[in-house]
Enzyme design. Structure first.
Site, PDB file in Angstrom:
ATOM      1  N   ASP A 148       0.792  -1.063  -0.411  1.00 38.87           N
ATOM      2  CA  ASP A 148       0.352   0.197  -0.004  1.00 38.87           C
ATOM      3  C   ASP A 148       0.956   0.900   0.201  1.00 38.87           C
ATOM      4  OD1 ASP A 148      -2.741   1.667   0.554  1.00 38.87           O
ATOM      5  OD2 ASP A 148      -1.508   1.690   2.115  1.00 38.87           O
ATOM      6  N   ASP A 164       0.013   4.948   1.019  1.00 33.47           N
ATOM      7  CA  ASP A 164      -0.301   5.925   2.060  1.00 33.47           C
ATOM      8  C   ASP A 164      -1.035   5.515   3.480  1.00 33.47           C
ATOM      9  OD1 ASP A 164      -1.525   9.245   0.794  1.00 33.47           O
ATOM     10  OD2 ASP A 164      -1.703   7.074  -0.233  1.00 33.47           O
TER      11      ASP A 164
END
Length: 223
Positions: free
Chosen positions: A19, A21
């Site tokens: 991922d 953020d």
């Protein structure tokens, strides 16, 4: 504080799917600033934004404004976020983790749109992998497994032999649904929430682990 690392350290993975953020970069203040500005413009109660981290903006917008405003409101939040990268920083261990992996064994799967992902990666100077899957590439975002399934497909690997690294329960759910092992970083959510989301292991951040990649695959070690 590492929890459950033993379940991952004995394995060899074909690839690591990150991922972005909250996992590789801290964009928290920018996200809050941007979404509060958007909410004010759209007449949305900012309290309704709680618990939305890790979910694509289009899905959030669809929950908060009438259908006739979905397109314009989604474009507006993307414009606001792309224009504001002030204060985004790389999280501990992220740069080292990305740099340690061969090109064919690493990808990013983010809930950002492609323009936003490009803006934030550019602002931090992170070494972007060749495969970056964004919300612009899939019909359904996290917690649906589509982003991670597409990342594995583009790398040419079996999702069941991938490690997903996430910070949000929605992303952990997406990784698990894709059949991947999951490592959670406790940057945006409490450890208890990540355990409840059934992450295989939890660390404070990526400085707590070492990733080693070669022709045989990727191995995870305690730092």
């Amino acid at each position: 504080m590492p929890l459950g690392l033993d379940s991952l350290t004995g394995r060899t993975f074909d690839a690591v799917l990150f991922d972005m953020d909250g996992t590789l970069i801290d964009s928290g203040p920018v996200v809050v600033r941007s979404w509060f500005r958007w909410a004010e413009e759209e007449g949305v109660d900012p309290a309704l934004l709680a618990g939305k981290h890790g979910i694509p903006s289009a899905q959030i917008v669809a929950e908060l404004v009438p259908p006739e405003r979905w397109a314009s409101a989604t474009q507006r939040i993307d414009d606001i976020e792309v224009a504001d990268t002030d204060g985004i920083v790389v999280l501990p261990g992220a740069r080292e983790a990305l740099s340690a992996l061969p090109a064919g064994r690493v990808a990013i799967a983010t809930s950002c749109t492609r323009p936003l992902a490009v803006a934030r990666i550019g602002a931090t100077g992170l070494p972007a992998p060749a495969v970056v899957v964004t919300a612009s590439d899939v019909e359904r975002g996290k917690p649906d497994p589509a982003p991670y399934l597409l990342a594995a497909q583009r790398l040419g690997v079996d999702p069941a032999r991938c490690l997903v690294v996430e910070d949000a329960p929605a992303g952990i759910a997406a990784g698990r649904a894709a059949g991947c092992a999951t490592l959670a970083v406790a940057s945006t959510h409490r450890v208890e929430e990540l355990v409840a989301a059934r992450a295989d292991a939890v660390v404070v951040d990526l400085s707590g682990v070492l990733l080693e990649g070669d022709d045989d695959g990727v191995r995870l070690l305690p730092a």
